[in-house]
Design an enzyme around this catalytic site. Structure first.
Site, short mmCIF file in Angstrom:
data_model
loop_
_atom_site.label_atom_id
_atom_site.label_comp_id
_atom_site.label_asym_id
_atom_site.label_seq_id
_atom_site.Cartn_x
_atom_site.Cartn_y
_atom_site.Cartn_z
N HIS A 125 0.32 27.62 -8.51
CA HIS A 125 1.15 28.05 -9.66
C HIS A 125 0.59 27.52 -10.98
CE1 HIS A 125 4.29 28.96 -6.58
NE2 HIS A 125 3.85 27.83 -6.06
N SER A 134 -17.10 32.12 -33.99
CA SER A 134 -16.16 32.99 -34.71
C SER A 134 -16.69 33.22 -36.11
CB SER A 134 -14.79 32.31 -34.76
OG SER A 134 -14.04 32.81 -35.84
N LYS A 156 -14.82 27.21 -33.85
CA LYS A 156 -14.67 27.92 -32.58
C LYS A 156 -15.97 28.03 -31.78
CE LYS A 156 -11.56 30.14 -31.17
NZ LYS A 156 -11.07 31.44 -31.65
N GLU A 159 -15.28 36.02 -20.61
CA GLU A 159 -14.27 37.03 -20.96
C GLU A 159 -14.78 38.44 -20.71
OE1 GLU A 159 -11.68 35.41 -24.61
OE2 GLU A 159 -13.83 35.15 -24.87
#
Ligand code: ARG
Length: 439
Positions: free
Chosen positions: A154, A275, A281, A288
């Site tokens: 979980h 970024s 970043k 991804e």
């Protein structure tokens, strides 16, 4: 340039010609088309359907075309319906009228089926090599990082494992992925060449010969099935979908672990991006993109199933739609496996942070309950006792192994000094997943 037209009075509309042409995407089958044609013409000579001299001319012509394509001297484009028309037309241009005999006792229906099977077999083997490579990267990463790590259910810290053990789960998944591909290749390994359009030919051909020549186990049993079977593309797309699902789950973990919230790993700069606005970043774009691309592979699987679902036997032109979907799934899964291997090779594990997460996660709570069970208490009662201990620790900002024996005895008189070694993380690991850990 067409291979048909005799029974037509009007020219095909340009719109239809473009709509119908598959050359743009089936051009990648040029080698398989030539290999298939060579086997076919050898068989024609063996069965006295063409003369030996004619077959020699055609074979030499096909070789010239292959060389010209590979040397960039013959570009695959232009006004052709498909790769089969391209090769045959250029063969005739190359060697003259004798080239017109190549298509005796053959249809583009069995030709495209054999091309696709040959192509698919070789690409499937390439994918297995890529998976082997990825498994090698995973094994190395595992060996180098045999360190404590929280195991989750979980997405909540549950029990202690090691990074090695965790990452090796993906090794197992990839092992199954390889077996699935091997099995799919085994099922498709029957030659459709010689089925012709749908019902064979009146010539006395030898399908065993072409099957053997092309490295298939045997010819297909049924001609209608042979020319209209695309099960193997669907099955392999399903194998690819499972691979993508596995890579996507791994990507998801890498994305989570590289966030400041987890801070378990660093992905190398080579596989990260920045970024344009936020200078701090460092984004896990490779992971991804792999996660994102799983969607298009599943899309191909559903697309192929849908293309095939309503088709009467045997060949229908709908089946030309198999190619772009399958090729896209194939290209995507190949690039994703390679990128995953590259990205994992740059991974740095933050062992200290993983260890701290283990400590703060009460990951030995189950073992404390097991300890009480070993002293005679029923597990359900022990579970309740340990729940209270965890609550106490949270309120007092401490962990179970740092409580004194007196404190533990407030909850149960069964605790003795041996509890500390029983619930020590390394010891629990050895009793649980039974793996040696180096740290
Ligand atoms: N381009 C076609 C395909 O991919 C080749 C087979 C054409 N057969 C035919 N009967 N028109 O399916």
């Amino acid at each position: 340039m067409k291979l048909w037209g005799g029974r037509f009075k009007e020219d095909e509309s340009k719109l239809m010609e473009d709509f119908n042409s598959s050359l743009n995407f089936d051009k990648r089958l040029y080698k398989e088309d030539i290999i298939g044609s060579k086997a076919h013409v050898k068989m024609l000579a063996k069965c006295d359907i063409v003369t030996f001299a004619e077959s020699e001319l055609i074979l030499a012509g096909l070789d010239i075309i292959l060389t010209k394509i590979e040397q960039g001297k013959l570009e695959i484009n232009g006004d052709y319906e498909d790769i089969h028309s391209f090769v045959e037309t250029n063969l005739i241009l190359e060697i003259g009228d004798v080239g017109k005999k190549l298509h005796t006792a053959r249809s583009r229906n069995d030709q495209v089926a054999v091309d696709m099977k040959l192509y698919t077999k070789s690409k499937a083997i390439e994918i297995i090599d890529y998976i082997d490579e990825l498994q090698g990267v995973i094994s190395r990463l595992a060996e180098e990082n045999n360190v404590l790590m929280p195991g989750y259910t979980h997405l909540q810290r549950a029990q202690v494992v090691t990074f090695k053990y965790h990452i090796m789960a993906y090794h197992s998944m990839l092992g199954r992925d390889k077996k699935r591909i091997i099995n799919a290749v085994d099922l498709l390994d029957e030659s459709p060449l010689g089925c012709c359009a749908l019902a064979g030919t009146t010539y006395n051909t030898d399908r065993d010969f072409t099957a053997k020549e092309l490295g298939f186990k045997k010819p297909v049993d049924n001609f209608l099935d042979g020319v209209s079977d695309r099960d193997y593309l669907i099955e392999l797309s399903s194998c690819f979908s499972l691979i993508m699902m596995h890579l996507s789950r791994l990507s998801e973990e890498l994305i989570l672990w590289s966030s400041k919230e987890f801070d378990f790993i660093t992905i190398g700069d080579e596989f990260s991006t920045g970024s344009s606005i936020m200078p701090q970043k460092k984004n896990p774009d490779a992971a991804e993109l792999i996660r994102g691309k799983s969607g298009r592979v599943y899309g191909s699987l559903i697309g192929l199933l849908t293309t095939m679902k309503g088709l009467p036997l045997a060949y229908n032109k709908d089946m030309q739609e198999d190619k772009e979907q399958f090729f896209d799934a194939l290209d995507t899964v190949m690039s994703c496996i390679k990128v995953m291997s590259g990205m994992l090779s740059t991974l740095k594990i933050k062992a200290e942070n993983m260890k701290n997460a283990v400590k703060k996660g009460f990951l030995n709570a189950t073992e404390v309950a097991d300890y009480l069970v070993s002293k005679g208490q029923a597990f359900r009662d022990a579970h309740g006792v340990v729940g209270s201990i965890v609550l106490y620790c949270e309120e007092n900002n401490t962990v179970i192994e740092d409580l004194t024996l007196d404190q533990l005895n407030m909850f149960s008189p069964l605790f003795r000094a041996d509890v500390y070694s029983f619930i020590n993380y390394k010891n629990t690991l050895q009793r649980g997943i039974k793996k040696e850990i180096s740290d």
